[in-house]
Design a protein around this motif. Structure first.
Motif, mmCIF file in Angstrom:
data_model
loop_
_atom_site.group_PDB
_atom_site.id
_atom_site.type_symbol
_atom_site.label_atom_id
_atom_site.label_comp_id
_atom_site.label_asym_id
_atom_site.label_seq_id
_atom_site.Cartn_x
_atom_site.Cartn_y
_atom_site.Cartn_z
ATOM 1 N N CYS A 1 28.402 -2.967 10.497
ATOM 2 C CA CYS A 1 29.801 -3.017 10.071
ATOM 3 C C CYS A 1 30.342 -4.434 9.945
ATOM 4 C CB CYS A 1 30.668 -2.223 11.051
ATOM 5 S SG CYS A 1 30.379 -0.440 10.996
ATOM 6 N N LEU A 2 29.589 -5.421 10.438
ATOM 7 C CA LEU A 2 30.017 -6.811 10.326
ATOM 8 C C LEU A 2 29.517 -7.412 9.017
ATOM 9 C CD1 LEU A 2 29.345 -8.187 13.927
ATOM 10 C CD2 LEU A 2 31.570 -7.786 12.871
ATOM 11 N N LYS A 3 30.392 -8.073 8.289
ATOM 12 C CA LYS A 3 30.017 -8.661 7.002
ATOM 13 C C LYS A 3 28.915 -9.704 7.158
ATOM 14 C CE LYS A 3 32.010 -10.953 2.968
ATOM 15 N NZ LYS A 3 33.240 -11.496 2.340
ATOM 16 N N SER A 4 28.973 -10.484 8.234
ATOM 17 C CA SER A 4 28.029 -11.585 8.410
ATOM 18 C C SER A 4 26.629 -11.120 8.781
ATOM 19 C CB SER A 4 28.542 -12.545 9.491
ATOM 20 O OG SER A 4 28.681 -11.867 10.728
ATOM 21 N N THR A 5 26.488 -9.890 9.274
ATOM 22 C CA THR A 5 25.179 -9.436 9.762
ATOM 23 C C THR A 5 24.584 -8.297 8.947
ATOM 24 O OG1 THR A 5 26.280 -7.928 11.320
ATOM 25 C CG2 THR A 5 25.702 -10.115 12.132
ATOM 26 N N THR A 6 25.290 -7.846 7.925
ATOM 27 C CA THR A 6 24.808 -6.683 7.169
ATOM 28 C C THR A 6 23.463 -6.935 6.500
ATOM 29 O OG1 THR A 6 25.375 -5.142 5.386
ATOM 30 C CG2 THR A 6 26.176 -7.374 5.158
#
Length: 584
Positions: A325-330
């Protein structure tokens, strides 16, 4: 999309090309940045680049052209390479230059490497020389003395960089040249815009193809950097993190033991440190920096089975929903899913995410769901659960009547609602890319019966519009080509589309769908389709795409003699069937 947004998109200025900008600045009396160049030479290089970009019909003409261009650089190799336009032309043409030209440039560049590596333009020519030399040193068709000559140059530049590693590692230009050298020595794809979509198959790398001297230099780079006290700090810098990413790929082909050391050091000393005070919550440090995440993605790509399992255990398990759900870890989550090689690795990750598909889609990361589906297909695991979860996520699981809405909901990737928008403008609607790709994927699952029934339950006009959509037209391809969609199901769809074939044939994307259905139809079905097409054929066959379809189905022959047409269809179908059986 609003009309205002469309207007802005239409009126947006196109980015000027390199040649366009070069001509613009030439009118102002600026003949390229870097070293000075006279106007005649500058214009000659511009015309040369433009001509080369247009291409050549004859390979011999290309050789003559390249030789002619390089004649103008004789005794000015360094000066031309240090100019913005001269550098671009020379870098572009060097891979096509003959041995005498290459050796001329190598001799000039070898005399003093240090200033050339710092030069913002000449450095591109230098690295291109390393790329070409490394490739030619491995070319068995060349004489041994020439291969040795090219190998010595590639090693000379690489060892110079190695001996001055502290100077160039934190320099933007020097760092780039080091990366190119590592890629060239190990023959892995160069990291640039042209090769951005190249799939790097590191697992099939063969060490024995590389000379021992190349392997030794790469190993020396790795050993030195690993011992630096700033090792962990370097992982947080975009510049040095990029260097480590290339180095990991290079070590995958040259030294598995050293690669293992790197991966263990990164995992235990850099990635797993927790940051309790971060806004994202209790997640490992490796996910809280763009540079670290990109390095982590590369580490997952090159890791062996045991190390990969450790990465999953320490970084991903019990955190998959938060990370997805995190943009940086998708992207890291997608990489972890895509690199799973067996069900033991994949199933625990799937189980964590399976009840949270809706949450992930709401966060704007449908590519994660698509990657899950791709891994389900590749490993033949959890396919039924994936379809069930998508049905529940889009509110089409119950009652049974809602199944007919599932295809349109998937195409838009939005849950079903009683007051959902109508499907009247489906042909021109901008559908969701990941949603349509998932539909194609699920049709290739081992048991796609729910998707098949959903398609067949749709209204025929909605199907026509869906198949006439730029994205929806590809769904037909998967339906008719899937090994797991039965012959009777294909025939049912072909029959169901009766009455829409003229409309399909007349439109750009509908004609693609028509062709897919036509190729899957038997002679009886094709005859029925032709009867429909032959009725008032002028309404569709006079369109641009209709004319192409009319030619492919041989409409003129059908109208002249149905029997001859049937024989021609049979004669065409037999060799195609034999070929298909052979390919299977």
């Amino acid at each position: 999309m609003s009309s205002e947004t469309l207007l802005k998109k239409k009126n947006r200025k196109r980015k000027k090309t390199f040649l366009g900008n070069a001509r613009k600045y030439a009118k102002k009396g600026c003949f390229g940045r870097g070293s000075k160049m006279d106007e005649d030479t500058y214009q000659f290089f511009l015309r040369s680049l433009e001509t080369f970009n247009l291409g050549f019909d004859d390979e011999e003409l290309k050789v003559i052209f390249v030789d002619n261009v390089f004649e103008h650089t004789e005794n000015q190799e360094i000066e031309c390479s240090s100019n913005q336009v001269g550098c671009r032309v020379i870098e572009t043409l060097l891979p096509f230059a003959n041995d005498s030209i290459l050796q001329r440039f190598i001799e000039k560049f070898s005399s003093d490497l240090r200033p050339l590596i710092y030069d913002r333009f000449a450095s591109f020519v230098l690295q291109q020389l390393v790329v070409v030399s490394s490739k030619k040193s491995l070319d068995l068709n060349l004489p041994e003395d020439k291969r040795t000559y090219y190998r010595k140059f590639a090693l000379k530049v690489s060892k110079f960089l190695l001996n001055n590693l502290e100077d160039y590692t934190w320099d933007n230009i020097g760092n780039r040249v080091i990366r190119i050298c590592l890629c060239s020595l190990t023959q892995i794809p160069l990291e640039n815009k042209q090769n951005a979509k190249v799939t790097l198959d590191l697992h099939s790398a063969q060490k024995e193809e590389l000379p021992e001297e190349f392997i030794e230099v790469v190993r020396e780079f790795g050993q030195r950097l690993l011992l630096w006290p700033q090792f962990n700090e370097m992982c947080f810098s975009e510049l040095t993190s990029g260097l480590f990413q290339v180095l990991l790929k290079a070590l995958k082909k040259t030294d598995s033991k050293l690669l293992k050391q790197y991966l263990e050091n990164l995992l235990n000393g850099t990635f797993v440190t927790l940051k309790n005070e971060s806004e994202e919550g209790l997640v490992p440090q490796g996910f809280l920096s763009v540079s670290l995440v990109m390095l982590l993605e590369t580490a997952l790509q090159v890791a062996g089975k045991k190390i990969f399992n450790l990465y999953l255990e320490k970084l991903f398990l019990r955190r998959m929903v938060k990370l997805a759900c995190l943009k940086s870890t998708t992207f890291a989550v997608q990489k972890a899913l895509a690199q799973c090689v067996n069900k033991e690795q994949f199933d625990p990750l799937f189980d964590e995410l399976s009840d949270h598909f809706g949450e992930i889609i709401e966060k704007g990361h449908p590519a994660v769901i698509l990657t899950i589906g791709q891994t389900c297909k590749r490993l033949s695991s959890k396919q039924g659960l994936f379809i069930q979860n998508m049905l529940k996520t889009l509110n089409c699981h119950e009652p049974e009547e809602r199944l007919k809405h599932f295809i349109t909901c998937m195409s838009r990737l939005t849950p079903f609602k009683e007051n959902s928008p109508s499907n009247q403008n489906l042909a021109k609607e901008r559908l969701n890319l990941q949603g349509t790709l998932m539909l194609q994927l699920m049709l290739e699952f081992n048991k796609p019966i729910k998707i098949v029934n959903g398609l067949l339950a749709m209204d025929v006009q909605e199907l026509r519009d869906l198949f006439s959509n730029s994205m929806g037209s590809h769904i037909v391809d998967s339906y008719v080509k899937s090994d797991f969609v039965g012959e009777k199901s294909r025939e049912r769809l072909i029959r169901k589309m009766t009455g829409t074939y003229q409309d399909l044939a007349a439109s750009k994307y509908g004609s693609r769908s028509f062709e897919a259905l036509w190729n899957a139809a038997n002679l009886k079905a094709k005859t029925q389709i032709m009867e429909e097409l032959a009725y008032k054929e002028g309404s569709w066959s006079n369109t641009d795409f209709g004319r192409i379809i009319a030619s492919k189905v041989n409409l003129v022959l059908y109208k002249r003699s149905k029997e001859i047409w049937k024989n021609s269809v049979n004669n065409t179908a037999k060799p195609e069937k034999v070929l298909a059986d052979v390919l299977k």
